[in-house]
Motif scaffolding. Structure first.
Motif, PDB file in Angstrom:
ATOM      1  N   ILE A 293       0.835  -1.195   0.000  1.00 27.03           N
ATOM      2  CA  ILE A 293       0.000   0.000   0.000  1.00 27.03           C
ATOM      3  C   ILE A 293       0.873   1.249   0.000  1.00 27.03           C
ATOM      4  CG2 ILE A 293      -1.798   1.279   1.228  1.00 27.03           C
ATOM      5  CD1 ILE A 293      -2.592  -1.399   2.554  1.00 27.03           C
TER       6      ILE A 293
ATOM      7  N   TRP B 252      -0.644   8.809   6.399  1.00 24.35           N
ATOM      8  CA  TRP B 252      -0.165   7.546   6.944  1.00 24.35           C
ATOM      9  C   TRP B 252      -1.255   6.641   7.488  1.00 24.35           C
ATOM     10  CZ3 TRP B 252       3.517   4.454   6.117  1.00 24.35           C
ATOM     11  CH2 TRP B 252       3.869   3.458   7.032  1.00 24.35           C
TER      12      TRP B 252
ATOM     13  N   GLY C 164      -3.145   4.334   4.745  1.00 29.76           N
ATOM     14  CA  GLY C 164      -2.139   3.308   4.987  1.00 29.76           C
ATOM     15  C   GLY C 164      -2.583   2.295   6.018  1.00 29.76           C
TER      16      GLY C 164
ATOM     17  N   ALA D 281      -4.853  -1.097   5.679  1.00 31.67           N
ATOM     18  CA  ALA D 281      -4.190  -2.385   5.905  1.00 31.67           C
ATOM     19  C   ALA D 281      -4.993  -3.270   6.844  1.00 31.67           C
ATOM     20  CB  ALA D 281      -2.791  -2.153   6.471  1.00 31.67           C
TER      21      ALA D 281
ATOM     22  N   VAL E 108       2.141  -1.793   4.357  1.00 31.08           N
ATOM     23  CA  VAL E 108       2.123  -0.354   4.128  1.00 31.08           C
ATOM     24  C   VAL E 108       3.546   0.132   3.895  1.00 31.08           C
ATOM     25  CG1 VAL E 108       1.334   1.879   4.953  1.00 31.08           C
ATOM     26  CG2 VAL E 108       0.142  -0.199   5.678  1.00 31.08           C
TER      27      VAL E 108
END
Length: 325
Positions: A106, A117, A121, A125, A137
């Motif tokens: 990712i 983030w 991310g 995830a 990630v």
């Protein structure tokens, strides 16, 4: 929590949708109180210095402040000044307890300036992991603006190296049979470049780099800068689709300022080349909605993506979908 529809024709579908919306809104209201999940483990991808780039000299940190925009009513981590490239690994198992056959790398968005983030991310995830897909990630190098027209290059290098390491069994406890890549906004631009590139964009580092292969599939969520600004039915130079391009999944807002034609044009070219792909366009979603629940139709894209991965046989058909959906 997941709303499961009984398999009966007499079931009132509008009631099911109302319940699902109420559940989504409840979860969104509680979202800000949820701690950021930790990865199972973290892997450094470059044994020494990464390929040459104009590196930032400032300390890596969250650049969000009190004036930063919220998403679904909650703040996001805008990670800036990233020099140390890392893979944050969330391993998944199928319904039988065996390691997942698929891993997805990712690449969060952020305009090649920061990384969204958590929004694009870690939170994504965890949803993929719950659906039986190992999620990895990538904390790739930013900012890269000083590199001018090649500001995409460090991200593509980091993605290519990550794919090579995952395929070589250097990242997860069990080597997945299928390795995909997912990117958001600028991360979607980098993933699209990676998925269509037939060359390695860095010098070989070790044996893992001996054979560079593109991802087996790609998932582009509101990708940016894929089409010419004045001719949005034409892909930019450097992104060429052919029959060997991997299958792709797209999710995009119809009113996104990064035009929906970024996804639509690439989907049309994939379709013309005979590459089976999926396109989902949502009204009123704008840009940067991530995977947070806010009661809108775009809440469903992670589930649609997981089912697309399953439908293609990259994870076992018995794998459960996320319980949060």
């Amino acid at each position: 929590m997941r709303c499961i529809l009984p398999r009966r024709r007499t079931f009132n579908i509008s009631v099911a949708l109302l319940l699902a919306i109420l559940l989504h809104r409840t979860e969104a209201a509680l979202f800000a109180e949820t701690p950021i999940p930790r990865a199972d483990h973290v892997v450094q991808i470059w044994p020494g210095e990464p390929p040459a780039w104009k590196a930032t000299e400032e300390a890596e940190r969250d650049l969000s402040d009190a004036k930063s925009n919220l998403v679904a009513g909650a703040p996001i981590i805008r990670l800036g000044h990233v020099r140390n490239v890392e893979l944050h690994v969330f391993e998944a198992a199928d319904a039988t307890g065996k390691p997942s056959n698929a891993a997805v790398i990712i690449a969060p968005g952020g305009g090649y300036t920061i990384l969204a983030w958590d929004l694009e991310g870690i939170e994504v995830a965890k949803q993929l992991q719950a659906g039986g897909v190992t999620a990895i990630v990538l904390k790739y190098r930013v900012p890269t603006g000083p590199m001018g027209d090649e500001k995409w290059k460090p991200a593509v290098q980091d993605i290519q190296r990550s794919i090579a390491l995952v395929r070589d069994g250097k990242v997860t406890s069990s080597t997945p049979q299928h390795v995909g890549a997912m990117g958001f906004s600028a991360g979607g631009n980098a993933v699209a470049r990676t998925a269509t590139s037939k060359t390695r964009h860095y010098e070989s580092v070790d044996a893992s780099d001996e054979t560079i292969r593109r991802p087996d599939f790609a998932c582009l969520v509101y990708p940016a800068w894929l089409v010419e600004k004045e001719q949005q039915d034409q892909m930019i130079e450097g992104i060429e689709v052919d029959s060997d391009t991997p299958p792709m999944f797209f999710a995009h807002g119809e009113d996104d300022p990064h035009a929906v034609l970024n996804s639509v044009t690439m989907f049309r070219q994939l379709h013309a080349a005979g590459v089976p792909s999926a396109l989902h366009v949502f009204t009123g979603s704008g840009h940067g909605f991530g995977a947070r629940l806010d009661g809108r139709a775009d809440d469903l894209w992670p589930e649609l993506c997981i089912r697309w991965i399953r439908d293609n046989g990259w994870i076992a058909a018995s794998t459960k979908s996320p319980e949060t959906r």
